[in-house]
Design an enzyme around this catalytic site. Structure first.
Site, PDB file in Angstrom:
ATOM      1  N   CYS A 177      -5.888   8.217   5.356  1.00 50.29           N
ATOM      2  CA  CYS A 177      -5.402   6.725   4.913  1.00 50.29           C
ATOM      3  C   CYS A 177      -3.849   6.313   5.563  1.00 50.29           C
ATOM      4  O   CYS A 177      -3.820   6.526   6.350  1.00 50.29           O
ATOM      5  CB  CYS A 177      -5.222   7.244   2.527  1.00 50.29           C
ATOM      6  SG  CYS A 177      -4.976   5.182   2.045  1.00 50.29           S
ATOM      7  N   ARG A 220      -1.735  -1.618 -11.057  1.00 47.98           N
ATOM      8  CA  ARG A 220      -2.223  -0.842  -9.543  1.00 47.98           C
ATOM      9  C   ARG A 220      -2.260   0.855 -10.987  1.00 47.98           C
ATOM     10  O   ARG A 220      -1.508   1.092 -11.341  1.00 47.98           O
ATOM     11  CB  ARG A 220      -1.656   0.183  -8.401  1.00 47.98           C
ATOM     12  CG  ARG A 220      -1.585  -1.160  -8.021  1.00 47.98           C
ATOM     13  CD  ARG A 220      -2.864  -1.835  -6.967  1.00 47.98           C
ATOM     14  NE  ARG A 220      -3.430  -0.412  -6.358  1.00 47.98           N
ATOM     15  CZ  ARG A 220      -4.170  -0.087  -5.134  1.00 47.98           C
ATOM     16  NH1 ARG A 220      -2.507  -0.701  -4.083  1.00 47.98           N
ATOM     17  NH2 ARG A 220      -4.513   1.301  -4.707  1.00 47.98           N
ATOM     18  N   ARG A 255       1.000  -1.672  -0.174  1.00 43.13           N
ATOM     19  CA  ARG A 255       0.148   0.009  -0.275  1.00 43.13           C
ATOM     20  C   ARG A 255       0.952   1.208  -0.405  1.00 43.13           C
ATOM     21  O   ARG A 255       2.010   1.390   0.963  1.00 43.13           O
ATOM     22  CB  ARG A 255      -0.956   0.368   1.427  1.00 43.13           C
ATOM     23  CG  ARG A 255      -2.043  -0.725   1.387  1.00 43.13           C
ATOM     24  CD  ARG A 255      -2.015  -2.411   1.221  1.00 43.13           C
ATOM     25  NE  ARG A 255      -3.083  -2.439   1.469  1.00 43.13           N
ATOM     26  CZ  ARG A 255      -3.772  -3.004   3.068  1.00 43.13           C
ATOM     27  NH1 ARG A 255      -3.515  -2.067   4.210  1.00 43.13           N
ATOM     28  NH2 ARG A 255      -4.621  -3.702   2.705  1.00 43.13           N
ATOM     29  N   GLY A 256       0.470   2.744  -0.652  1.00 43.30           N
ATOM     30  CA  GLY A 256       0.990   4.115  -0.453  1.00 43.30           C
ATOM     31  C   GLY A 256       1.088   3.590  -2.133  1.00 43.30           C
ATOM     32  O   GLY A 256       2.805   3.017  -2.501  1.00 43.30           O
ATOM     33  N   ASP A 288      -1.134  10.174  -4.635  1.00 42.86           N
ATOM     34  CA  ASP A 288      -0.591   8.889  -5.488  1.00 42.86           C
ATOM     35  C   ASP A 288       0.098   9.599  -6.824  1.00 42.86           C
ATOM     36  O   ASP A 288       0.717   9.000  -7.640  1.00 42.86           O
ATOM     37  CB  ASP A 288      -1.929   8.402  -5.750  1.00 42.86           C
ATOM     38  CG  ASP A 288      -2.413   6.783  -5.144  1.00 42.86           C
ATOM     39  OD1 ASP A 288      -2.848   7.189  -3.892  1.00 42.86           O
ATOM     40  OD2 ASP A 288      -1.620   5.675  -4.858  1.00 42.86           O
ATOM     41  N   LYS A 310       5.568  11.681  -7.870  1.00 44.76           N
ATOM     42  CA  LYS A 310       4.034  11.396  -7.954  1.00 44.76           C
ATOM     43  C   LYS A 310       3.734  12.655  -8.817  1.00 44.76           C
ATOM     44  O   LYS A 310       2.962  12.761  -9.144  1.00 44.76           O
ATOM     45  CB  LYS A 310       4.074  11.415  -6.862  1.00 44.76           C
ATOM     46  CG  LYS A 310       4.588  10.297  -5.835  1.00 44.76           C
ATOM     47  CD  LYS A 310       3.572  10.406  -4.558  1.00 44.76           C
ATOM     48  CE  LYS A 310       4.402   8.855  -4.404  1.00 44.76           C
ATOM     49  NZ  LYS A 310       4.045   9.740  -2.493  1.00 44.76           N
ATOM     50  N   ASN A 368      -5.584  11.448  -4.681  1.00 45.33           N
ATOM     51  CA  ASN A 368      -4.877  10.509  -2.963  1.00 45.33           C
ATOM     52  C   ASN A 368      -6.616   9.385  -3.520  1.00 45.33           C
ATOM     53  O   ASN A 368      -7.739  10.080  -4.066  1.00 45.33           O
ATOM     54  CB  ASN A 368      -4.524  11.065  -2.584  1.00 45.33           C
ATOM     55  CG  ASN A 368      -3.595  10.890  -1.457  1.00 45.33           C
ATOM     56  OD1 ASN A 368      -3.240   9.815  -1.813  1.00 45.33           O
ATOM     57  ND2 ASN A 368      -4.187  10.915   0.205  1.00 45.33           N
ATOM     58  N   LYS A 369      -6.161   8.937  -2.217  1.00 46.77           N
ATOM     59  CA  LYS A 369      -7.247   7.799  -1.600  1.00 46.77           C
ATOM     60  C   LYS A 369      -8.642   8.687  -1.522  1.00 46.77           C
ATOM     61  O   LYS A 369      -9.163   9.760  -1.314  1.00 46.77           O
ATOM     62  CB  LYS A 369      -7.309   7.539  -0.449  1.00 46.77           C
ATOM     63  CG  LYS A 369      -7.863   6.295   0.180  1.00 46.77           C
ATOM     64  CD  LYS A 369      -8.057   4.989  -0.751  1.00 46.77           C
ATOM     65  CE  LYS A 369      -6.565   4.816  -0.590  1.00 46.77           C
ATOM     66  NZ  LYS A 369      -7.218   3.510  -2.241  1.00 46.77           N
TER      67      LYS A 369
END
Ligand code: RUB
Length: 296
Positions: free
Chosen positions: A113, A47, A4-5, A182, A218, A192-193
């Site tokens: 998150c 992803r 994750r991340g 992200d 990013k 992002n989340k």
């Protein structure tokens, strides 16, 4: 979802290519390039939203066309991958150092998150002896907030878990928001989340500064050329069990959302604190003019 991340995902992609190169048993550089291409496609498909994965993978393969033979090609992928992973760790460390200066003794912070980059300034500020309180959202459906609260509790920080729908209520107690990224687009939009934009709108309403902690890898070069970011959608079973629902009920499960630049007070990167309006210039500076030819 084992990793994750966006930062860790990018490092995992780079490390996978490093392994692939180190263990490659084919005999020609041509075969290596073809097999590497297939490996890259598989990794990138895992992803779709986090551009960090694309940037990490491309950092590994950037010298592949100029390599003279198989050994040079393998070594270039392997060395570039190791460099990327080291650079990523240094970037998070720098974000922690820079971001901790934005946190005052006595601050109450909200996060969402589980973001290594967003937690680093908080942990650093705590290590500096600042007294802090943190509210961390549960972040349904995967509940990455559980990782966050345990990580902060292990670091000795006063942390409270809240459900996602309590963000607006709890924002009244908060001094600053720190979230990760992200992807950040060329116009400074944060991806992002899912639920991040809810924190941003509520922070704006409550006049609470909204900070994004993001390594510059990013930032998305593709968005400079008009590409839109693909928002990953995941399965219904993550949201509810089928047997709980009538047959006619559908489920929609987007896992990231988009926060416009106007809600972002600062982006904390390894090269300093910047405004969302500076993202384009930083990408051009880092990627050089060659990027324009590459993207044509
Ligand atoms: C994680 C998430 C994080 C960012 C930044 O989503 O949205 O906020 O990826 O994390 P998921 P980091 O759990 O679906 O990967 O700062 O660690 O890169």
């Amino acid at each position: 979802m084992q990793i994750r991340g966006a930062g860790k995902i990018a490092c995992a992609g780079a490390s996978a290519l490093c392994d692939f190169s180190d263990r490659y048993e084919g005999e020609s550089v041509e075969c290596f390039r073809d097999d590497l291409d297939a490996a890259v496609k598989e990794i990138l498909g895992s992803r779709p939203t986090a551009v960090s994965l694309w940037n990490g993978v491309h950092a590994c393969i950037r010298d592949i066309d100029s390599a003279k033979g198989l050994e040079e090609a393998r070594a270039s992928v392997s060395e570039n991958a190791k460099r990327f992973v080291e650079m990523s760790a240094r970037a998070v460390e720098a974000i922690g150092r820079i971001g901790s200066k934005r946190i005052r003794d006595g601050d109450t912070i909200m996060t969402h998150c589980n973001s290594s980059a967003a937690l680093e300034p908080i942990k650093r500020a705590h290590d500096q002896g600042k007294e802090l309180k943190v509210y961390a959202t549960e972040s349904r459906p995967w509940r990455q907030g559980i990782l966050t609260v345990n990580e902060l509790a292990d670091a000795g920080i006063d942390v409270t878990l809240i459900i996602d729908s309590s963000v607006r209520t709890v924002m009244k107690k908060v001094d600053k928001v720190f979230v990760g990224a992200d992807t950040i687009t060329s116009n400074g939009t944060l991806i992002n989340k899912i639920g991040t934009s809810q924190l941003a709108v509520c922070a704006d309403e409550a006049r609470v500064p909204f900070h994004v902690c993001s390594e510059t890898y990013k930032f998305s070069p593709m968005t400079m050329f008009g590409d839109l970011v693909t928002i990953e959608e995941r399965g219904c079973e993550e949201v509810a069990r089928r047997e709980e629902l009538r047959d006619r009920v559908k489920i929609f499960n987007p896992v990231f959302d988009s926060t416009p630049a106007k809600y972002i007070d600062a982006i904390i990167t390894e090269v300093g604190v910047i405004s969302p309006g500076s993202v384009y210039d930083i990408m051009v500076r880092q990627l050089g003019d060659g990027i324009f030819k590459e993207m044509e």
